[in-house]
Design a protein around this motif. Structure first.
Motif, mmCIF file in Angstrom:
data_model
loop_
_atom_site.group_PDB
_atom_site.id
_atom_site.type_symbol
_atom_site.label_atom_id
_atom_site.label_comp_id
_atom_site.label_asym_id
_atom_site.label_seq_id
_atom_site.Cartn_x
_atom_site.Cartn_y
_atom_site.Cartn_z
ATOM 1 N N THR A 257 -4.476 -3.630 -3.684
ATOM 2 C CA THR A 257 -5.028 -3.701 -5.075
ATOM 3 C C THR A 257 -4.261 -5.312 -5.102
ATOM 4 N N ILE A 258 -3.615 -6.110 -3.558
ATOM 5 C CA ILE A 258 -4.101 -7.315 -4.234
ATOM 6 C C ILE A 258 -5.273 -8.111 -4.063
ATOM 7 N N ASP B 88 -8.943 -9.318 -7.137
ATOM 8 C CA ASP B 88 -9.976 -10.604 -7.340
ATOM 9 C C ASP B 88 -10.827 -9.770 -7.825
ATOM 10 N N PHE C 163 0.923 -14.380 3.332
ATOM 11 C CA PHE C 163 0.298 -13.293 1.912
ATOM 12 C C PHE C 163 -0.818 -13.818 1.309
ATOM 13 N N GLU C 164 -0.518 -14.834 0.743
ATOM 14 C CA GLU C 164 -0.650 -15.873 -0.711
ATOM 15 C C GLU C 164 -2.684 -16.141 0.444
ATOM 16 N N SER D 219 -0.622 -2.009 -0.725
ATOM 17 C CA SER D 219 -0.679 -3.205 -1.419
ATOM 18 C C SER D 219 -1.657 -4.375 -0.570
#
Length: 207
Positions: free
Chosen positions: A18-19, A23, A106-107, A15
């Motif tokens: 991917t995150i 970017d 997470f942000e 995950s």
């Protein structure tokens, strides 16, 4: 920016990959699932930042980071974990980690990586608010009262070390920007320091 991600939950590493790769400025150079893998990946890939969990079977993230930062004192390790344990926070900072953020935030992961890459130390909001108490309790006897500082001055030192500008500190502590400037000048005089950089170094060396 090249990042290595290490977490013993492979779903988490997938995950995060991917995150981060969503970017455009980030590249996940490698992923691992243990402290030993973290060491091997860091040595072979030489990433800009190692993003790593703390609690892993065998060699913990703290143990792995301590080994790597002794080899490479300029290395950048950012801990990402679900545990906001006081002991872990203090240990992470003492060994020279660049930050400690919670997976729940997470942000903030990508902004945190950018800040660390730019030379700052970062903490999640829930961690940062507890730093003054942690430093008072675990600081090798150098608590802020003995240094001639009051609680407000110590809170400002924490924010300076956290990389905040005067304007941001003013907003966090509900002060005017001019008041923050005056406080910092007074603090530098008391501690016989030259500038904000020396103040941040003092903060991290004081515990």
């Amino acid at each position: 920016m090249r990042v290595v991600v290490v977490d013993d939950d492979r779903l988490v590493t997938a995950s995060l990959k991917t995150i981060l790769e969503a970017d455009g400025g980030l590249q996940v150079a490698g992923v691992g699932s243990s402290g030993l893998e973290a060491i091997a990946l860091y040595r072979s890939l030489k990433p800009d930042i190692l993003l790593m969990d703390i609690r892993m079977e065998g060699l913990t993230g703290i143990d792995a980071a301590e080994i790597l930062l002794q080899e490479d004192p300029q290395g950048k390790v950012l801990f990402l974990t679900t545990f906001s344990d006081d002991e872990y926070i203090v240990k992470a900072l003492r060994i020279g980690a660049k930050g400690y953020i919670l997976k729940q935030d997470f942000e903030s992961i990508v902004p945190a990586l950018r800040s660390v890459y730019g030379g700052q130390r970062v903490f999640g909001d829930r961690v940062a608010t507890r730093l003054p108490d942690l430093l008072g309790a675990g600081s090798k006897g150098q608590d802020y009262v003995r240094l001639g500082l009051n609680e407000r001055e110590w809170a400002i030192i924490v924010q300076v070390a956290n990389g905040l500008s005067n304007k941001e500190i003013a907003r966090e502590l509900f002060l005017s920007e001019g008041t923050v400037r005056n406080y910092i000048s007074a603090i530098l005089d008391k501690l016989e320091l030259r500038d904000r950089t020396q103040l941040a170094i003092f903060y991290f060396r004081s515990f």
